[in-house]
Design a protein around this motif. Structure first.
Motif, short mmCIF file in Angstrom:
data_model
loop_
_atom_site.label_atom_id
_atom_site.label_comp_id
_atom_site.label_asym_id
_atom_site.label_seq_id
_atom_site.Cartn_x
_atom_site.Cartn_y
_atom_site.Cartn_z
N GLU A 149 -9.19 -98.28 -4.39
CA GLU A 149 -8.47 -99.51 -4.74
C GLU A 149 -8.86 -99.97 -6.14
O GLU A 149 -8.02 -100.44 -6.90
CB GLU A 149 -8.75 -100.61 -3.71
CG GLU A 149 -7.99 -100.46 -2.42
CD GLU A 149 -8.03 -101.73 -1.58
OE1 GLU A 149 -8.66 -102.73 -2.03
OE2 GLU A 149 -7.44 -101.73 -0.48
N LEU A 153 -6.42 -100.72 -9.32
CA LEU A 153 -6.45 -101.99 -10.05
C LEU A 153 -6.77 -101.78 -11.52
O LEU A 153 -6.20 -102.46 -12.39
CB LEU A 153 -7.49 -102.92 -9.42
CG LEU A 153 -7.07 -103.70 -8.18
CD1 LEU A 153 -8.30 -104.32 -7.53
CD2 LEU A 153 -6.05 -104.77 -8.53
N ARG A 161 -3.98 -108.10 -13.06
CA ARG A 161 -5.23 -108.35 -12.33
C ARG A 161 -5.54 -109.84 -12.29
O ARG A 161 -5.95 -110.38 -11.26
CB ARG A 161 -6.37 -107.57 -12.98
CG ARG A 161 -6.21 -106.06 -12.88
CD ARG A 161 -7.51 -105.35 -13.25
NE ARG A 161 -7.90 -105.58 -14.63
CZ ARG A 161 -7.51 -104.83 -15.65
NH1 ARG A 161 -6.70 -103.79 -15.45
NH2 ARG A 161 -7.92 -105.09 -16.89
N ILE A 164 -3.20 -111.60 -9.80
CA ILE A 164 -3.56 -111.36 -8.40
C ILE A 164 -4.71 -112.28 -8.00
O ILE A 164 -4.70 -112.89 -6.91
CB ILE A 164 -3.94 -109.87 -8.20
CG1 ILE A 164 -2.69 -109.00 -8.34
CG2 ILE A 164 -4.58 -109.66 -6.81
CD1 ILE A 164 -2.99 -107.52 -8.45
N TYR A 271 2.90 -111.24 -7.76
CA TYR A 271 1.84 -110.27 -8.03
C TYR A 271 1.03 -109.99 -6.77
O TYR A 271 0.67 -108.84 -6.48
CB TYR A 271 0.93 -110.77 -9.15
CG TYR A 271 1.58 -110.75 -10.51
CD1 TYR A 271 1.48 -109.62 -11.32
CD2 TYR A 271 2.29 -111.84 -10.98
CE1 TYR A 271 2.06 -109.59 -12.58
CE2 TYR A 271 2.89 -111.82 -12.24
CZ TYR A 271 2.77 -110.70 -13.03
OH TYR A 271 3.37 -110.66 -14.27
N GLN A 274 3.02 -107.67 -4.50
CA GLN A 274 3.01 -106.27 -4.91
C GLN A 274 1.68 -105.60 -4.59
O GLN A 274 1.65 -104.44 -4.15
CB GLN A 274 3.31 -106.15 -6.41
CG GLN A 274 4.73 -106.50 -6.79
CD GLN A 274 5.76 -105.61 -6.11
OE1 GLN A 274 5.47 -104.48 -5.73
NE2 GLN A 274 6.96 -106.13 -5.94
N TRP A 275 0.58 -106.29 -4.82
CA TRP A 275 -0.72 -105.70 -4.52
C TRP A 275 -0.87 -105.45 -3.01
O TRP A 275 -1.38 -104.41 -2.59
CB TRP A 275 -1.82 -106.59 -5.04
CG TRP A 275 -3.22 -106.10 -4.74
CD1 TRP A 275 -4.25 -106.82 -4.21
CD2 TRP A 275 -3.75 -104.80 -5.00
NE1 TRP A 275 -5.38 -106.05 -4.10
CE2 TRP A 275 -5.09 -104.79 -4.58
CE3 TRP A 275 -3.21 -103.62 -5.53
CZ2 TRP A 275 -5.92 -103.67 -4.66
CZ3 TRP A 275 -4.03 -102.49 -5.61
CH2 TRP A 275 -5.36 -102.52 -5.18
N ARG A 279 -1.41 -101.75 -1.18
CA ARG A 279 -2.50 -101.45 -0.24
C ARG A 279 -1.93 -100.90 1.07
O ARG A 279 -2.48 -99.97 1.66
CB ARG A 279 -3.32 -102.72 0.00
CG ARG A 279 -4.04 -103.20 -1.26
CD ARG A 279 -4.72 -104.53 -1.05
NE ARG A 279 -5.90 -104.40 -0.19
CZ ARG A 279 -6.61 -105.44 0.24
NH1 ARG A 279 -6.27 -106.67 -0.11
NH2 ARG A 279 -7.66 -105.25 1.00
N PHE A 317 2.08 -103.35 -13.90
CA PHE A 317 1.38 -102.49 -12.96
C PHE A 317 1.26 -101.05 -13.46
O PHE A 317 0.42 -100.29 -13.00
CB PHE A 317 2.09 -102.51 -11.60
CG PHE A 317 2.16 -103.87 -10.99
CD1 PHE A 317 1.05 -104.44 -10.39
CD2 PHE A 317 3.32 -104.63 -11.06
CE1 PHE A 317 1.09 -105.72 -9.84
CE2 PHE A 317 3.39 -105.90 -10.51
CZ PHE A 317 2.27 -106.45 -9.90
#
Length: 375
Positions: A149, A153, A161, A164, A271, A274-275, A279, A317
């Protein structure tokens, strides 16, 4: 000569057994297929009026649809063929056109995974293939999901970043929710508000049926993000093989009826969404995440582009933009194929007419990536 090239001229309909194993066959393609070719999407396109056509081209499974054009006749629209180079595409196109002639088809359209190249475009034109509007975006951003992960990132831009982390401080939550009638309606209403007539979307009934079909196949998930207890952005994501695709999404607007102004404010909920999706995709074994649509690498910095904001968000991203060769048509019946092309040109001009769009109440700007369509 490689075997794949010698097989390219052989075209036939798939057998019942091959259709039953369609997704398995697609994953054996040189380009590993994609979500748009899979069985779940075939079912979704059929719900919207497309007639599926399962072809075997050079030994590879090729998903196609028959589309009837008023005044002109039927087209075959192909997601593929999965060729290795542009010359192989020309050979396959000619073979498929010759095969299609036996079934009264006016023209055949192709959309491969080949990357954009000015030399390739000229070669296709010399062989009689004409660029046509694509039913998929010609450019996209693909996020690399491999590694830990932290590895993923670290490949984001700094603003992604930071956004998020800010979303976490703002109390944004993201949930994986079932594709119930109510959850699909929530997502659809945001998608409809985001569209505002600027692009076409299926009806609520069809969208719900498509989302539920993907979910039932184990290849889809609906996500809703909340801020201060209210749903502010949502998305549906589909997977095929090791690729996840951002299939449909929408968010709240600042003002009702104005699709141009996003209403997410400073929450950075998009954001966080999307993260969370990435995952989840990693949990499904995906190695890449296709954000499905952005301005091209040539126009990503053009502030007048109607999707400039979308491009800036997605490239947070991954900076790399993938530009595809686009869709091309080979005529089977030259006169009728020419007529289809002229109808499209006129429809596109009408869509970008300032006067007509004022009358429609639409805020539409010309897309500089489609300048070739106006020639």
């Amino acid at each position: 000569m490689p075997a794949s090239r010698t097989r390219a001229a052989h075209v036939r309909f798939a057998t019942a057994d091959e259709i039953a194993r369609w997704d398995e066959l697609l994953l054996q393609s040189p380009d590993e297929g994609n979500v748009y070719r899979c069985t779940a999407n075939i079912d979704g396109m059929a719900m919207q009026g497309g007639t599926p056509v399962h072809l075997m081209v050079g030994g590879h499974a090729v998903t196609a649809f028959r589309v009837d054009v008023p005044l002109a006749g039927p087209l075959w629209v192909l997601f593929g063929p999965p060729v290795d180079d542009v010359r192989e595409l020309v050979r396959s196109a000619r073979a498929i056109a010759a095969f299609a002639e036996n079934y009264g088809i006016v023209a055949v359209r192709f959309r491969t995974q080949l990357k954009a190249s000015a030399d390739h475009e000229r070669l296709l034109q010399r062989h009689g293939l004409v660029r046509v509007p694509t039913w998929l975006d010609d450019s996209t951003v693909v996020v690399d999901l491999k590694g830990s992960e932290q590895d993923v990132l670290s490949r984001f831009k700094k603003r992604a970043r930071k956004s998020i982390r800010r979303a976490t401080r703002e109390g944004v939550t993201v949930d994986r929710v079932p594709a119930t009638e109510e959850n699909c309606r929530i997502l659809y209403e945001m998608l409809d508000a985001t569209s505002g007539g600027r692009f076409k979307i299926p009806t609520l009934a069809i969208s719900t049926a498509v989302f539920q079909r993907y979910e039932a196949s184990g290849q889809g998930q609906l996500f809703l993000a909340r801020h201060d207890g209210e749903v502010v952005v949502g998305a549906f994501v589909a997977t095929f093989g090791t690729t996840a695709l951002y299939l449909g999404a929408g968010s709240v607007r600042q003002r009702p009826g104005d699709p141009s102004l996003c209403g997410l404010g400073g929450s950075r909920a998009a954001y966080a969404l999307q993260w969370h999706i990435m995952r989840w995709a990693r949990e499904q074994g995906c190695e890449r995440y296709d954000l499905d649509g952005t301005p091209s690498s040539a126009t990503i910095g053009d502030f007048s582009h109607p999707r400039h904001g979308v491009g800036q968000f997605k490239t947070a991203f991954s900076e790399e933009i993938t530009d595809y060769l686009g869709a091309y048509q080979i005529a089977v019946n030259p006169r009728r194929a020419w007529l289809i092309r002229q109808l499209e040109i006129r429809a596109q001009r009408a869509d970008e007419s300032p006067l007509l769009n004022r009358l429609r109440g639409r805020q539409v700007r010309p897309n500089p990536d489609y300048v070739w369509l106006r020639r």
